[in-house]
Design an enzyme around this catalytic site. Structure first.
Site, short mmCIF file in Angstrom:
data_model
loop_
_atom_site.label_atom_id
_atom_site.label_comp_id
_atom_site.label_asym_id
_atom_site.label_seq_id
_atom_site.Cartn_x
_atom_site.Cartn_y
_atom_site.Cartn_z
N GLN A 104 -9.92 -6.28 25.02
CA GLN A 104 -10.01 -6.22 23.34
C GLN A 104 -9.10 -7.24 22.73
O GLN A 104 -7.84 -7.41 22.77
CB GLN A 104 -9.97 -4.77 22.88
CG GLN A 104 -10.26 -4.58 21.43
CD GLN A 104 -9.92 -3.35 20.90
OE1 GLN A 104 -8.58 -2.86 20.65
NE2 GLN A 104 -10.80 -2.30 20.98
N TYR A 175 -7.94 -1.96 11.51
CA TYR A 175 -7.66 -3.36 11.80
C TYR A 175 -8.30 -4.41 10.67
O TYR A 175 -9.23 -4.00 9.89
CB TYR A 175 -7.62 -4.00 13.22
CG TYR A 175 -6.80 -2.77 14.07
CD1 TYR A 175 -5.46 -3.02 13.84
CD2 TYR A 175 -7.29 -1.78 15.15
CE1 TYR A 175 -4.58 -2.18 14.60
CE2 TYR A 175 -6.49 -0.76 15.64
CZ TYR A 175 -5.18 -1.20 15.60
OH TYR A 175 -4.32 -0.35 16.39
N ARG A 223 -16.39 -3.29 19.26
CA ARG A 223 -16.12 -1.46 18.63
C ARG A 223 -15.83 -1.60 17.22
O ARG A 223 -15.20 -2.44 16.63
CB ARG A 223 -14.65 -1.53 19.32
CG ARG A 223 -14.48 -0.06 19.29
CD ARG A 223 -13.24 0.32 20.22
NE ARG A 223 -13.08 1.83 20.50
CZ ARG A 223 -11.94 2.45 20.91
NH1 ARG A 223 -10.82 1.72 21.18
NH2 ARG A 223 -12.12 3.85 21.25
N GLY A 319 -11.16 7.75 27.19
CA GLY A 319 -9.63 7.09 26.92
C GLY A 319 -8.59 7.94 27.58
O GLY A 319 -8.30 7.90 28.64
N ARG A 320 -8.49 9.10 26.79
CA ARG A 320 -7.35 9.87 27.16
C ARG A 320 -7.55 10.78 28.39
O ARG A 320 -7.04 11.04 29.27
CB ARG A 320 -6.95 10.78 26.03
CG ARG A 320 -6.34 10.22 24.88
CD ARG A 320 -6.33 11.16 23.64
NE ARG A 320 -7.76 11.28 23.31
CZ ARG A 320 -8.21 12.35 22.41
NH1 ARG A 320 -7.60 13.28 22.12
NH2 ARG A 320 -9.55 12.77 22.32
N CYS A 346 -4.20 17.16 23.60
CA CYS A 346 -2.93 17.52 22.75
C CYS A 346 -2.23 16.29 21.87
O CYS A 346 -1.61 16.68 20.92
CB CYS A 346 -1.79 18.29 23.59
SG CYS A 346 -1.19 16.98 24.85
N CYS A 350 0.39 10.41 24.46
CA CYS A 350 -0.37 9.30 24.44
C CYS A 350 -0.34 8.87 22.85
O CYS A 350 0.67 8.02 22.72
CB CYS A 350 -1.90 9.54 24.60
SG CYS A 350 -2.75 10.95 23.95
N GLU A 413 4.92 35.96 40.10
CA GLU A 413 4.37 36.13 38.70
C GLU A 413 4.27 37.81 38.49
O GLU A 413 3.41 38.52 39.12
CB GLU A 413 3.18 35.59 38.27
CG GLU A 413 2.44 35.87 37.10
CD GLU A 413 3.37 35.48 35.88
OE1 GLU A 413 3.64 36.72 35.22
OE2 GLU A 413 3.74 34.42 35.65
N ALA A 459 9.75 39.42 40.46
CA ALA A 459 10.70 38.92 41.43
C ALA A 459 12.11 39.94 41.20
O ALA A 459 12.61 39.98 40.04
CB ALA A 459 10.74 37.62 41.31
#
Length: 677
Positions: A104, A175, A223, A319-320, A346, A350, A413, A459
């Site tokens: 790009q 941009y 894009r 992407g992510r 989340c 990134c 657990e 435990a």
């Protein structure tokens, strides 16, 4: 197991043939050297995604005009020939795995990174900042516009000479080209402003110059933000009109969305559905009949395949999703869908790391985005036992990581399910993606015969003594912070109570399904409190109020989540009390102190969400056990300090340091015993 044939169908665009329909779109990393060149880790990061089967790897945006066009703390450059060797090496590596490549090319304009401008004023179509609060740019002169056009052509020619199979022009996301196309930025009155044709003129000149530079047989991708999703910005219909002026020489249309001030729809917030913006790509494809790319939280192979089958798009940009799971394509192809490490959107490691904090790219669910599974090559040389106390995400990541290098692992657990707080938070409809990480960890654990999991088993040190582990990992999580505020404990113990903690909500969701006519008040403006606000505001409770002692809400949230939460607060008219302290909890109201005055906030349901605190009841006896037995005890995740999943995952993978230290020491001890005998 479905075969998802549409995903694996090849596609030819001019002289480029893609082996499948999955592409990696350009995403900044902050991995580049300060001079804009590659380093080995940077290439290795991309290599993992090529090795994982991705059809087209698009290199993150490269600067065509340094320093005026640069963005990000560190950015690759393509503005002169000294960068060709590194770009050529990148292509050699990607091509060795059968991946095609694109790069790009971009000019940041008003989004330029201020510290790299050496005191110069950023440039744009007009004097409108590319983001609220950013520096004011100056309008470009006509001769400067034509010089930048020329530089796009030169950069495209370098891309071709560097071995890329395609070149992508960035015309979206605030941009420079976007700053000319958008009426929000472009207030010019010359031939580059005003009408759609005039606002398209800069893009048209660039496309024509790039085509002259690369010739007729080389694919050009564009894009763009199909819908800017801001009042007064370009709508999808506006963009379809704009494209008619410069689309002729474009071969691939990469349909994205949003600008800087609507970035939660560009870097998609968590609650947006898989492939939510494919309708935009469909409209573009139907109008122009060109190869079209869609994106937007695409995680599910079925939804990905359906998008292709319906003809909404020809290519899928993940992407992510490929940051989290470099092997997405190969796992789907090999019938290992259950082992996909899906991105949970989340946006911490990134987007927030890179954009808001100028850090290198990282990932909450993938603790090593560069070397991926290389740690598995270093197996332990001695028989080691490890006990893990807890079954949350940090506990599971530590347990599976250790087991994968040959450690015998036993996990306990106390609850009847795995996943801890992550699984519980995922019960909120807008946070359901978080459970994808839990599902992945559980499936990963099933593949490991040397990992034993005991549910509903609390435990004790006595149990651990019988196992005689070399390593004990305490990962018992966190519990709600409930300070000694007048009336709080009494109301939480009231059998007819209207006051609740976050766990009351998460563990009894069926009791919190009424929204109409409900007045909601939330104490605490951090992540947990805002999750409750989102739950009720998005479902149209009569009123929602939130109280926070700090001057701002969500100060520790990632940038995307914080922007999306502020959008929810504004859209739904949430009453916000900042720099306000809770002083008393009443049966149907909170008494708070705001600017020296007491205020009562009435509610039908009140939630006290003042954060979480570490829960580690076994740590003291475990430290005594460590002294007596010589075992190594490690406390990690929320039981160390209550934080996000991101920090717990990183600490859990770091268990490898402890494992290999203990392994070496055990080897030395064995050698001493052998020598003595």
């Amino acid at each position: 197991m479905e075969n998802y044939e549409a995903i694996f169908e090849p596609l030819t665009v001019k002289r480029m043939t893609l082996k499948n329909r999955v592409i990696m779109p350009p995403m900044g990393t902050n991995f580049a050297n300060m001079d804009g060149s590659f380093n080995n880790e940077h290439i290795t990061y991309y290599e993992q995604r090529a090795k994982g089967g991705t059809g087209l790897i698009t290199l993150e945006n490269a600067c065509i005009d340094y320093p005026m066009g640069t963005n990000g703390t560190t950015q690759l450059r393509i503005d002169n020939d000294q960068y060709l060797p590194g770009l050529w090496k990148f292509n050699e590596v990607m091509h060795s795995y059968g991946a095609c490549t694109s790069v790009q090319i971009n000019h940041a304009g008003a989004s330029a990174y201020g510290l790299r401008l050496e005191g110069k004023q950023a440039v744009s179509a007009s004097n409108i900042p590319s983001k609220k609060g950013n520096a004011v740019p100056r309008p470009l002169l006509k001769e400067e516009i034509l010089e930048i056009v020329k530089k796009y052509g030169e950069a495209a020619n370098r891309a071709q000479r560097a071995g890329f199979d395609c070149v992508e022009i960035h015309a979206g996301h605030s941009y420079l080209v976007s700053q000319f196309l958008s009426p929000l930025y472009n207030q010019r009155t010359d031939e580059f402003g005003g009408s759609p044709e005039n606002r398209s003129r800069f893009a048209k000149l660039i496309v024509e110059e790039v085509r002259r530079a690369v010739g007729p047989h080389y694919p050009i991708c564009l894009r763009f933000s199909a819908d800017e999703l801001l009042e007064g910005g370009n709508t999808l219909e506006d963009t379809l009109d704009l494209l008619t002026y410069f689309v002729e020489e474009i071969d691939i249309l990469n349909v994205s969305a949003a600008l800087n001030d609507s970035i939660q729809y560009q870097i998609d917030q968590m609650n947006l559905a898989d492939g939510w913006r494919s309708y935009m790509a469909k409209a573009v494809k139907e109008k122009f009949g060109k190869v079209t790319i869609t994106s937007g939280n695409i995680r599910s192979p079925k939804i990905a395949n359906d998008i292709l089958l319906k003809g909404d798009a020809d290519l899928l940009a993940m992407g992510r999703g490929l940051i989290a799971e470099p092997n997405w394509v190969n796992k789907v192809k090999n019938g290992e869908e259950q082992l996909l490490r899906k991105c949970i959107s989340c946006n911490i490691g990134c987007a927030d790391h890179r954009i808001a904090k100028s850090r290198p790219l990282r990932c909450t669910v993938n603790p090593d985005v560069i070397y991926e599974d290389a740690y598995k090559e270093h197996q332990v040389k001695n028989h080691l036992k490890m006990v893990v106390i807890g079954g949350g995400t940090a506990a599971l990541e530590a347990a599976t990581t250790a087991a994968e290098v040959g450690v015998e692992v036993i996990l306990f657990e106390a609850k009847a399910y795995l996943g801890g707080l992550a699984h519980e938070i995922a019960r909120l409809p807008d946070k359901r993606r978080i459970d994808d990480y839990v599902i992945y960890l559980k499936e990963r654990a099933k593949q490991l015969p040397n990992l034993t999991i005991h549910l509903q088993t609390k435990a004790t040190v006595e149990m651990i003594e019988k196992i005689k582990p070399d390593i004990v990992v305490n990962a018992t999580g966190a519990k709600p912070l409930l300070p000694p505020i007048k009336g709080l404990q009494e109301q939480l113990e009231n059998p007819n109570r209207k006051v609740f903690s976050i766990f009351d909500l998460l563990n009894n969701m069926e009791n919190f399904q009424e929204f109409t006519g409900k007045r909601i008040a939330v104490i605490g403006g951090g992540a947990v409190g805002l999750d409750v606000v989102e739950y009720y505001a998005e479902r149209h409770a009569e009123s929602v109020s939130i109280v926070e002692m700090q001057p701002t809400l969500g100060k520790d949230l990632d940038m995307i989540t914080r922007i999306s939460m502020m959008d929810i607060i504004q859209r739904h008219g949430v009453a916000t009390y900042t720099e306000t302290a809770l002083t008393q909890v009443n049966e149907a109201s909170f008494t708070v102190m705001q600017q020296g005055e007491e205020v009562d906030i009435p509610f039908d349901l009140g939630f006290v969400c003042l954060g979480m605190k570490a829960e580690r009841p076994l740590m003291e006896p475990l430290m005594s056990y460590q002294k007596e037995s010589g075992a190594t005890v490690v406390n990690l995740g929320d039981s160390k300090v209550a934080r996000r999943i991101y920090e717990g995952t990183k600490e859990a993978r770091d268990i490898l340091t402890t494992v290999h230290q203990v392994d070496r020491e055990k080897g030395r001890q064995s050698l001493k015993q052998y020598s003595y005998q």
